[in-house]
Structures are given as C-alpha cells and as structure tokens.
Design a protein around this motif. Structure first.
Motif, PDB file in Angstrom:
ATOM      1  N   LYS A 486      25.729 -30.226  28.796  1.00 47.48           N
ATOM      2  CA  LYS A 486      24.377 -29.009  28.320  1.00 47.48           C
ATOM      3  C   LYS A 486      23.594 -28.420  29.538  1.00 47.48           C
ATOM      4  N   LYS A 487      24.448 -27.849  30.401  1.00 45.89           N
ATOM      5  CA  LYS A 487      24.177 -27.294  31.713  1.00 45.89           C
ATOM      6  C   LYS A 487      23.375 -27.975  32.752  1.00 45.89           C
ATOM      7  N   GLU A 488      23.438 -29.495  32.662  1.00 47.27           N
ATOM      8  CA  GLU A 488      22.916 -30.194  33.390  1.00 47.27           C
ATOM      9  C   GLU A 488      23.891 -31.036  34.283  1.00 47.27           C
ATOM     10  N   LEU A 489      23.843 -31.196  35.417  1.00 46.09           N
ATOM     11  CA  LEU A 489      24.906 -31.742  36.331  1.00 46.09           C
ATOM     12  C   LEU A 489      24.624 -33.195  36.416  1.00 46.09           C
ATOM     13  N   LYS A 490      25.514 -34.212  36.041  1.00 49.04           N
ATOM     14  CA  LYS A 490      25.560 -35.367  36.136  1.00 49.04           C
ATOM     15  C   LYS A 490      26.697 -36.057  36.667  1.00 49.04           C
ATOM     16  N   ILE A 491      26.148 -37.249  37.321  1.00 55.49           N
ATOM     17  CA  ILE A 491      27.239 -38.169  37.726  1.00 55.49           C
ATOM     18  C   ILE A 491      27.214 -39.283  37.169  1.00 55.49           C
ATOM     19  N   SER A 492      28.289 -40.435  37.407  1.00 55.57           N
ATOM     20  CA  SER A 492      28.198 -41.803  37.030  1.00 55.57           C
ATOM     21  C   SER A 492      28.989 -42.641  37.581  1.00 55.57           C
ATOM     22  N   ASN A 493      28.536 -43.806  38.123  1.00 58.81           N
ATOM     23  CA  ASN A 493      29.450 -44.917  38.832  1.00 58.81           C
ATOM     24  C   ASN A 493      28.844 -46.363  38.522  1.00 58.81           C
ATOM     25  N   GLU A 494      29.761 -47.009  38.999  1.00 60.86           N
ATOM     26  CA  GLU A 494      29.232 -48.630  38.775  1.00 60.86           C
ATOM     27  C   GLU A 494      27.754 -49.016  39.432  1.00 60.86           C
ATOM     28  N   HIS A 495      27.375 -48.222  40.384  1.00 58.76           N
ATOM     29  CA  HIS A 495      26.295 -48.607  41.203  1.00 58.76           C
ATOM     30  C   HIS A 495      24.971 -47.988  40.515  1.00 58.76           C
ATOM     31  N   VAL A 496      25.111 -46.878  39.915  1.00 55.99           N
ATOM     32  CA  VAL A 496      23.894 -46.283  39.545  1.00 55.99           C
ATOM     33  C   VAL A 496      23.978 -46.069  37.953  1.00 55.99           C
ATOM     34  N   GLY A 497      25.172 -46.142  37.414  1.00 56.89           N
ATOM     35  CA  GLY A 497      25.104 -45.773  35.896  1.00 56.89           C
ATOM     36  C   GLY A 497      25.300 -44.340  35.896  1.00 56.89           C
ATOM     37  N   GLU A 498      24.592 -43.605  34.740  1.00 58.92           N
ATOM     38  CA  GLU A 498      24.714 -42.316  34.569  1.00 58.92           C
ATOM     39  C   GLU A 498      23.250 -41.652  34.963  1.00 58.92           C
ATOM     40  N   VAL A 499      23.182 -40.641  35.922  1.00 57.79           N
ATOM     41  CA  VAL A 499      22.169 -40.169  36.593  1.00 57.79           C
ATOM     42  C   VAL A 499      22.575 -38.697  36.889  1.00 57.79           C
ATOM     43  N   SER A 500      21.348 -37.860  36.751  1.00 59.89           N
ATOM     44  CA  SER A 500      21.180 -36.427  36.736  1.00 59.89           C
ATOM     45  C   SER A 500      20.977 -35.984  38.236  1.00 59.89           C
ATOM     46  N   ILE A 501      21.494 -34.804  38.446  1.00 62.77           N
ATOM     47  CA  ILE A 501      21.166 -34.258  39.698  1.00 62.77           C
ATOM     48  C   ILE A 501      20.457 -32.884  39.502  1.00 62.77           C
ATOM     49  N   ILE A 502      19.100 -32.917  40.084  1.00 65.40           N
ATOM     50  CA  ILE A 502      18.075 -31.841  39.660  1.00 65.40           C
ATOM     51  C   ILE A 502      17.854 -31.251  40.600  1.00 65.40           C
ATOM     52  N   LYS A 503      17.140 -29.940  40.546  1.00 64.98           N
ATOM     53  CA  LYS A 503      16.481 -29.101  41.545  1.00 64.98           C
ATOM     54  C   LYS A 503      14.983 -29.453  41.614  1.00 64.98           C
ATOM     55  N   GLU A 504      14.659 -29.093  43.062  1.00 65.37           N
ATOM     56  CA  GLU A 504      13.092 -29.688  43.237  1.00 65.37           C
ATOM     57  C   GLU A 504      12.111 -29.202  42.345  1.00 65.37           C
ATOM     58  N   ASP A 505      12.129 -28.012  41.864  1.00 64.75           N
ATOM     59  CA  ASP A 505      11.047 -27.376  40.867  1.00 64.75           C
ATOM     60  C   ASP A 505      11.215 -28.400  39.653  1.00 64.75           C
ATOM     61  N   LYS A 506      12.285 -29.028  39.356  1.00 64.06           N
ATOM     62  CA  LYS A 506      12.313 -29.812  38.110  1.00 64.06           C
ATOM     63  C   LYS A 506      11.829 -31.291  38.408  1.00 64.06           C
ATOM     64  N   ALA A 507      11.638 -31.732  39.735  1.00 61.32           N
ATOM     65  CA  ALA A 507      11.263 -32.893  39.938  1.00 61.32           C
ATOM     66  C   ALA A 507       9.983 -33.618  39.199  1.00 61.32           C
ATOM     67  N   PRO A 508      10.238 -34.864  38.297  1.00 64.97           N
ATOM     68  CA  PRO A 508       9.190 -35.287  37.686  1.00 64.97           C
ATOM     69  C   PRO A 508       8.043 -35.936  38.190  1.00 64.97           C
TER      70      PRO A 508
END
Length: 538
Positions: A486-508
C-alpha cells in the motif's frame, strides 16, 4: 680466420643497469674490434640475469638465443665472441660452466676475454684449457662466497623481522630514519597516500588520479609525473599497512610502521577491482548496486531504467523478450534503503557467523614447521661434510633433497597466508562503517552523486554473500525481504520482524519530557537513520 665478431654482455643486479657496467663492457668490445680490424655483427645483452643461477640460459635469455643461432648456422664458424671476462658467460659450478664454454668452442667460436685479450679456441693447447678451467672455477667460487655472505646477512634480517623489528633496509618513500636512527613518517607523503586511496574508493581510476596530482604539482618522490601504473602500484603496496614482502619467496613480515588503516587499504583494493569508475561523460549515472543484483527466477542481472527520481529494477531477460516471466519491478530507491536497513539489523549476526578464512595459528604452525625443516637441512649438510662412507653419502644426499624440497614447499604455503582480521574485528569494523558512514553515502546516492554511489558499491562488495535477488516484486538480501505494501516500503527478517521504512516528516511523536525547571520538551522517535531523510521505524 673470420673477421667477424659478436659481443655478449651481462650484469646480474638491477642497480648495475644505472651504473657503468654495461657501458664498460660495450666500450671494450668496440675498442678490440677497432684494434684487430673486426666487424661487430651483433651484440647480445642479458640485463639483470644471474650467471650463478643460470637465468641467462633460460627462455628469454640472450645467451640462450645466441646458442640457438649457432645451432641454426646463423653465426659463421670462426666468429669472435667478445666477453669482458669468463664470468660473464657463467658463474655456475665448474663442470656446468666448462660444458657451456666447450659447446661454444666446438661450434666454431673463438672466445676472447677482453680484460686480458686472451683467445680460446677448440684447437687450443692444454695450458689454455687449464687457464680457462681455473678462471671459470674462480668465478663460481666468488659467487658462491658472495651468496653465502648474503645468506647470512639475510638470516639476521629475517630473525629481526620475525620479531617485528625493522632491520637496516631500503625504506619506502613515505618513511625515513631520523638522526637517532628511528624510523619516522613523512607527513606530506602520508597525506598524499591517503588522498590517493580515498580517490580510488570514490571511483577514480589510476589515470584520473595521476592527472589530478600532476595538475596540482604533486609529483613523485623522484620529481617526475605520476601515471596510471605508478598509482596502481602504490594502492596495491602492502607496505602501507606495515607488511614487507621478500621478493625471493614472497614471504611477508610485519615490520614496518603502518601509515594507513587496514580498513582504508581494503576498501581501496575493492575499488580497484570494482567495475564502477568515475570516467567518461559527467552526466553518466552510476548505480550503487552495480554487480550486486540478480533475478530470483532465472538468475540473470537486473535492469535499472526510468527517470532519476523513479528508477526501477526488473529482470533484464524478462523485459528484453527472453523466456523469464519475472516481470514485476521494484524501485531502485527501495533497494538501496532496504539494503541499508538489512545491514543495520542483521550485519552483526552475519559477520560473527563468518569463520576466519586463515587463522593466525596457521601461520605460526607453518613457521614452526619451516624452522624444523631448515634445521634438518643444516644438520644434513654438516653430516655430508663429515661422512666418508660412499653408501651413507648417497643416503644423506637423497634425504637432503627431500628436506630442501620440503623447505621450499613450506615457504610457498607461508607466503600464501595473507594477514586477515578475526571475525570479531571484522564485524566491529563493518558495523562502525554501517552506522557512521553509510547513511551519509545513501543521502548522496539518492541525490545522484557518482562518487557516493561508487563508494557505497565498494563497501557492499566487501560484505561476503551480499547479493540482492528480486522475485515477484520482493527483493531479498542477507535474509531480509524488501517490498511495497500500500505504497509503504517494508522489510522483514528474523531480527526485527516486519518493520516500515518512513520519511522524516512521518516520524511518529512518542511523548514529552519535562525538565527539572518545569519545561516540557516534545520528543520524536524516528528510529534507525538510513540516510536521505529515511528511518527504520523500530
């Protein structure tokens, strides 16, 4: 007798090339020809070839060529062979040297020694034969004595170098001895070396680096212009990291003060081997992932195409009309960010799992075996000298041959043991680069910097097993999956599970912090910085 002459000149060491040895030998030949009305048909010259080891008689040697021309009848019988002394023809043991000279005489040459103008012919009297044998033996004896003296000198130097000490020897141009005899760095040359290595890492080729230095007036230590060959030789020089290599057997000794870090040196080597270079059209675009991507279906390379801000990667075979059906693409930017995210989450584990390719213990074991083998050779030589029993001599000689071969084999094995980092040291170094340098490189890569793309490419190539496979729009590298959802870049591995890559202006925003004075400070959790204003939201 023929009125023709040929000359043969030889010197064994490179230093004699710049001295008067060759000029003196040539002048003597010309003077003799003029004095005796001879026509000098041809000159043969072996430069830097040992007469003691018979290198001039091997392939490429001019004396070997002279013998071949004699066999083919290209040199008339009765031709005078002009040599300065008999030792120019050979410094080998008497029987080998005498066999060579006899062969030349049998084929009709008149050998002339120019130092005393003595002539030797095949029909000469017995006195001449004795004189010739005496001179040949003296030449061999002198070379053997010199070889033994140099051997003892080298043994002392080798002992010092094995202990990590620097013996008296010629130093590389960036080092010198001060008035007290201590070895010190020459800061200006060390700075130039660092500049050369960094330019190489940034993707500049040898010719480009040479042109840059020459243009700035930074000449070599000898005061001449740099060229591509000199630059490459400097970058490859292991003396920069403290290792001295003996030319004779390629054995390496850590005895010089290092002037650059192993990290910088290694990255420069990778850059030389890399296919990416800053050359040609300045508008040409370089990929930070060159040579690191492949199709997960057919194994072929990925093709990067499209506009700079929206480049995509897809199987080249699939889009160029081949049989592969893996046509789903992914953004180049996603591959770069996903690769860096993979490094930040899994690099430590991957590096620690890699065993040392050649542990230091291997070198110590080989050195121990070599010392024992050399001691055995020494004992056998002494036994042969003392033995008067012919049967025992045959046995001892056979054992000496075996022991000598073992020494040479061990020396070759020892020379192949390269200085390597332990897994722990390598992991720490790679992690530090990933944390401190890669984000800045990513920023440059996403902005289109060729130099940063080349530098990141070199770094990624240095990681064993780093390869990006793309299948159905999902890229996989070092056990990490990279995809869009859904237009969001994601990664997944055994160390962190499923995580999103976000731009600075979207930092929570994650909360506030109240100081002791009552001031409220808003805090933001941006996660792990990847470069270019992007973060891994963990």
């Amino acid at each position: 007798m023929s009125q023709f002459a040929i000359s043969y000149t030889r010197f064994s060491s490179g230093s004699q090339r710049h001295g008067t040895s060759l000029e003196r030998q040539q002048e003597l030949s010309l003077r003799f020809c003029k004095k005796h009305n001879l026509t000098l048909m041809q000159s043969f010259h072996d430069g830097g070839k040992s007469g003691y080891h018979g290198k001039h008689l091997e392939a490429g040697g001019q004396l070997k060529r002279l013998l071949e021309m004699l066999d083919n009848g290209d040199i008339p019988r009765g031709t005078h062979l002009l040599i300065e002394q008999t030792d120019r023809l050979s410094r080998q043991p008497l029987m080998q040297a005498f066999s060579l000279v006899t062969n030349l005489l049998e084929k009709g040459l008149v050998i002339v020694t120019l130092d005393d103008e003595q002539r030797y012919t095949y029909e000469g009297d017995q006195t001449q034969v004795y004189m010739l044998a005496g001179r040949l033996h003296r030449g061999y004896d002198e070379s053997r004595s010199k070889s033994e003296r140099l051997g003892k000198v080298w043994a002392n130097k080798e002992k010092e170098m094995k202990e990590g000490k620097l013996p008296k020897m010629r130093l590389p141009f960036w080092l010198e001895r001060d008035s007290s005899g201590e070895v010190v760095e020459l800061s200006s040359w060390v700075s130039l070396i660092e500049e050369v290595l960094n330019l190489s890492i940034e993707g500049y080729g040898g010719a480009d680096i040479a042109a840059k230095l020459n243009g700035e007036g930074k000449l070599t230590k000898d005061g001449v212009n740099w060229n591509s060959s000199k630059i490459t030789k400097l970058i490859r020089n292991k003396q920069l990291t403290g290792w001295h290599t003996r030319k004779a057997d390629k054995t390496m000794y850590f005895c010089l003060p290092p002037v650059v870090s192993q990290e910088l040196f290694s990255m420069a080597q990778k850059a030389l081997d890399s296919r990416t270079r800053t050359r040609g059209n300045s508008k040409q675009w370089n990929s930070a992932l060159s040579g690191l991507t492949s199709c997960g279906a057919c194994g072929g390379a990925l093709k990067l195409h499209g506009r700079p801000q929206s480049r995509t990667a897809v199987c080249r075979t699939a889009v160029d009309g081949g049989s592969c059906t893996n046509r789903k693409s992914i953004r180049y930017k996603a591959l770069v960010l996903g690769s860096v995210a993979s490094l930040s989450t899994s690099l430590a584990s991957l590096m620690m799992k890699q065993p040392n390719k050649k542990p230091p213990q291997e070198k110590r074991d080989l050195e121990t075996l070599l010392a024992k083998a050399e001691n055995k050779v020494s004992n056998l030589v002494q036994s042969i000298g003392l033995s008067e029993n012919s049967t025992m001599l045959v046995t001892l000689t056979r054992e000496l041959d075996k022991a000598s071969n073992e020494v040479e084999t061990l020396k070759v094995k020892l020379s192949e043991v390269e200085p390597v980092e332990s897994a722990e040291v390598r992991a720490f170094r790679m992690l530090r680069i990933a944390k401190e340098e890669v984000p800045a490189l990513v920023t440059g890569v996403l902005e289109g910097s060729k130099a940063d793309a080349n530098k990141l490419n070199t770094y990624l190539h240095s990681i064993d097993g780093f390869k990006i496979d793309l299948l159905d729009g999902v890229a996989t590298v070092l056990g990490t999956d990279i995809w869009f959802e859904k237009k969001e870049l994601k990664i997944s591995n055994e160390h962190v599970g499923e995580v999103s890559i976000i731009k600075e202006d979207k930092a929570p925003k994650v909360g506030t912090y109240v100081t002791d004075s009552g001031h409220e400070i808003v805090t933001e959790e941006r996660g792990t910085p990847l470069g270019g204003g992007y973060y891994l939201a963990i």
